[in-house]
Enzyme design. Structure first.
Site, short mmCIF file in Angstrom:
data_model
loop_
_atom_site.label_atom_id
_atom_site.label_comp_id
_atom_site.label_asym_id
_atom_site.label_seq_id
_atom_site.Cartn_x
_atom_site.Cartn_y
_atom_site.Cartn_z
N CYS B 118 19.56 19.98 19.53
CA CYS B 118 19.38 18.80 18.66
C CYS B 118 17.95 18.66 18.12
O CYS B 118 17.69 17.82 17.28
CB CYS B 118 19.76 17.54 19.41
SG CYS B 118 21.42 17.64 20.06
N HIS B 374 24.18 12.39 12.84
CA HIS B 374 23.28 13.33 13.53
C HIS B 374 23.77 14.75 13.26
O HIS B 374 24.41 15.36 14.09
CB HIS B 374 23.29 12.98 15.03
CG HIS B 374 22.56 13.95 15.90
ND1 HIS B 374 21.51 14.74 15.47
CD2 HIS B 374 22.71 14.24 17.23
CE1 HIS B 374 21.09 15.48 16.49
NE2 HIS B 374 21.80 15.20 17.56
N CYS B 404 16.38 13.68 22.45
CA CYS B 404 16.87 14.40 23.61
C CYS B 404 17.55 15.66 23.12
O CYS B 404 17.92 15.77 21.95
CB CYS B 404 17.81 13.53 24.43
SG CYS B 404 19.25 12.99 23.51
N GLY B 406 20.38 18.84 24.13
CA GLY B 406 21.44 19.33 24.98
C GLY B 406 20.96 20.45 25.89
O GLY B 406 20.08 21.22 25.51
#
Lengths: 360, 418
Positions: B118, B374, B404, B406
């Site tokens: 991400c 997103h 954050c 993954g």
């Protein structure tokens, strides 16, 4: 590399004699200059290392010293009690002359290298004063109205008197202009000689300026340094922005001096305990004579050049306050003094790894 | 004078003033890595939005062309383009190179793809900044793109071998996002009401910002084709607005949505980031170069931090990365004007904001991924476009973007608006 310990006294300034290649003077203060005596060391460079030849004690701390340019035995000191004293090193103990005009600590003393019967002082009282050894009173007073840490004369023009102060401004006075009459002691003068040049050194983020020096080869070039840790090089003909910026010090820059041999090289020392050697990045060849700067040289508009750090001397274990280049002999010798009660005399070439110098 | 006065004077010269770090940030140096343009495409709903029939490479070509035209940069001067992407097979390396050529960049402009989940878009921008700082290139573009319509699904993760499965923490890396976020929400006791309130605010802020036209400056409209699923007819449309922003959303309305991952769970479609398509791109160079070329400097990249956290707690990434960024740069949260923290899930985002003690008003002032989506690889670059635009409008100077990541990581970067 030579070492001398100024035991019990913390170094504030160091100067090579302009007459003898083996003589140094160090102005030092007990208790880091906060309270207590001062001591002027006269040091000799000998085959056995640095030898303390003589010293003069003073009532209050000493913050700067300047050798006379006309008399090889005379040397002045700037004292915390506002006095300036002139010693003759052939004599003992007492000064041969004393001036008491500054209202607060005198932080800087500089002997005019061209008009050799003049010297200048600057003080916390917000003034710069011009003196001659023969006169009991100052010749003129120049006001900055802020604590003035450093004063100097141009090595190219005897009438250009410069200073930097806590208001983040570099000022240059023309000593031929009429100055303000010396008023009653302690009275703030509202009128006075206006500086002919006044440069706000970092207008976006003003910070106290502690030191400055004129380049020895480029008559319009001055380097300034202070609390914001950046050494900035200005061309006083185009003072809108620095022509070069030298970044690397982690704390305030207390003292900087241009090399007498290399046009683009300067050394700076400060509260991060280091002495750094820099190429100001303005000249194509910093180690050249500095004439006929090529494209991007002084006067060329454009973003400030980025100075290059050539080396670091890291033997001091406390604030570095005094620095001077040796005028004589081999290029690159530096004397430094600091709060670690240490005087070091060392070769800048030894810390400039990978830099080709001294080949010409 | 007294010893005290002398001591105070010296102390003043040594101590840095409380705002010195911020002042230092704002200084302009010729070797600063500056941004002269940062744009994004609109973000549209996966599977049904305006970009549902546009491939990732076409989206990328659209944003690169737009960036080239808006910045007026000579494309021959752009030496490298790094594109963040998560889902494309092979990282998208082949079709992204083609996209750059399609966008009008010459063969001399190099292209690569990068994947840090991400944060890929942010990583791409930072990689370009660092390549410039290191002297590898002088001018580059950091970008990000994701077509979740075409590439989101179970196929995006390679099957784990028995050996990987045998290591508990390694095996955790493939736990689906929803499942682990649900677990984190339970472990950290993040109430659904709190999540729904946070999500509703994201919608409300985004709705208000869109209505006021605040996104228009950062969005480059893209003309593409969209196929009507019933008639299979293709029509040409120009997409210039995010289409995922649900109007009039409230916490009460969100409270009615059924949990997506667990019957007793708290996470649902309304308080998690949307599945979207989108792209963003950022043009970087040194200040000296920008000034020489007459490019308009809009801001600069200062520094960044990346950290690893436990895979199952990937949502705490910003909480770990932002303090590390502060430590590196010497600034504090009070010296930052605005934070863009990706809203992967309301649960993890609100938890990070509260744990870091951030002023909620400073976080995602125009909403976030919950409201407008997103697109995984694009988000990091999208945040740069957003933060540059909002800092300009509000007169802010210092911003942080963070997300954050993954498999358990966090990234944060510090930006200055000029």
């Amino acid at each position: 590399m030579l070492h001398y310990r100024t035991e019990g006294y913390n170094g504030y300034a160091i100067k090579y004699s302009p007459f003898f290649d083996n003589r140094l003077a160090c102005a030092a203060s007990a208790n880091f200059g906060l309270v207590g005596n001062g001591r002027l060391y006269i040091l000799g460079l000998t085959a056995q290392g640095i030898v303390g030849e003589k010293w003069f004690d003073t009532q209050d701390g000493l913050f700067d010293t300047a050798w006379s340019e006309i008399h090889e035995n005379q040397i002045g000191v700037a004292s915390g009690d506002g006095s300036i004293k002139l010693f003759d090193i052939a004599l003992n103990e007492f000064p041969i002359m004393q001036w008491q005009e500054h209202q607060k600590e005198v932080f800087s003393l500089f002997w005019n290298p061209i008009q050799k019967d003049q010297f200048a002082s600057s003080s916390w009282d917000g003034t710069v004063k011009l003196w001659t050894p023969g006169s009991p009173r100052s010749l003129s007073t120049y006001r900055t109205n802020s604590c003035t840490y450093s004063t100097s004369f141009s090595p190219h023009n005897p009438h250009m008197l410069s200073c930097v102060s806590s208001d983040s401004t570099l000022r240059i006075f023309d000593t031929r202009s009429p100055s303000a009459p010396a008023g009653p002691a302690g009275m703030m003068q509202q009128t006075g000689t206006m500086p002919s040049v006044s440069i706000p050194v970092s207008p976006m983020a003003p910070a106290e300026l502690l030191t400055h020096d004129w380049n020895k080869y480029r008559p319009e070039t001055i380097a300034v340094g202070g609390v914001d840790r950046v050494v900035r090089v200005f061309d006083i003909r185009a003072p809108g922005q620095p022509i070069s910026e030298l970044r690397g010090h982690n704390y305030a820059v207390k003292k900087l001096v241009w090399s007498p041999h290399w046009a683009g090289v300067l050394s700076s020392g400060g509260y991060d305990m280091s002495v750094r050697i820099w190429d100001d990045g303005v000249l194509v060849d910093a180690f050249g004579p500095g004439h006929g700067a090529g494209p991007g040289g002084p006067g060329t508009l454009g973003p400030p050049k980025v100075g290059k750090m050539l080396g670091v001397f890291d033997r001091h274990s406390e604030f570095v306050a005094g620095l001077d280049w040796c005028l004589f002999g081999g290029e690159g010798w530096i004397a430094s003094a600091g709060w670690d009660e240490s005087v070091w005399v060392w070769d800048a070439k030894a810390v400039m790894r990978g830099v080709r110098v001294g080949m010409r | 004078m007294s010893a005290n006065a002398r001591l105070n004077q010296i102390a003043g010269q040594v101590a840095s003033s409380p705002d010195a770090a911020r002042q230092q940030l704002l200084e302009k140096n010729p070797n600063d890595i500056v941004i002269t343009a940062a744009f994004r495409t609109a973000h549209t709903k996966g599977g049904k939005g305006g970009f549902k029939d546009t491939s990732g490479a076409e989206l990328l070509a659209g944003i690169l062309k737009g960036l080239r035209e808006r910045s007026n940069i000579n494309p021959a001067l752009v030496e490298d383009i790094t594109v963040g992407n998560v889902l494309a097979p092979g990282g998208g390396a082949t079709e992204f190179r083609a996209a750059a050529l399609l966008a009008g960049f010459p063969v001399s402009t190099a292209v690569r793809a990068t994947n840090r989940q991400c944060s890929s878009g942010l990583q791409a921008v930072i990689d370009i900044a660092h390549a410039i700082r290191a002297g590898q290139i002088e001018i580059g573009i950091g970008a990000g793109v994701e077509s979740m319509s075409s590439q989101y699904g179970p196929g995006a993760v390679t099957e784990f071998s028995e050996l990987l499965e045998s290591h508990p923490e390694a095996a955790n890396c493939k736990v689906p996002m929803g499942a682990l976020s649900e677990k984190m929400a339970q472990d950290r006791n993040i109430a659904r009401t709190k999540q729904d309130a946070f999500a509703a605010e994201s919608y409300q802020k985004a709705e208000k910002s869109q209505a006021a036209g605040l996104f228009d400056a950062e969005i480059i409209p893209i003309t593409t084709k969209v196929i009507n699923p019933d008639t299979e007819e293709a029509t040409t449309i120009t997409v210039s607005k995010d289409d995922g922003i649900r109007k009039g959303m409230t916490a009460e309305a969100l409270a009615k949505i059924r949990p997506a991952f667990h019957k007793q769970g708290s996470i649902h479609a309304g308080n998690a980031s949307q599945i979207s398509d989108g792209a963003a791109a950022v043009l970087l160079m040194t200040r000296a170069k920008a000034e020489a070329l007459g490019q308009t400097i809009i801001g600069k990249y200062v520094s960044s931090a990346v950290v690893g956290v436990a895979p199952l707690l990937m949502g705490v990434g910003p909480w770990a990365a932002i303090p590390k960024l502060f430590e590196k740069t010497g600034i504090t949260k009070d010296q930052v004007d605005v934070f863009e923290i990706n809203e992967a899930f309301a649960s993890q985002c609100v938890w990070c904001v509260e744990e870091l003690g951030l002023d909620k008003k400073k976080v995602n002032p125009r909403g976030g991924a919950i409201a407008f989506g997103h697109p995984l690889g694009a988000t990091g670059a999208r945040q740069v476009a957003t933060i540059m635009s909002e800092m300009k409008d509000e007169g802010w100077k210092v911003g942080v973007t963070s997300m954050c990541i993954g498999t358990g990581m966090g990234m944060a970067a510090l930006w200055v608006r000029e």
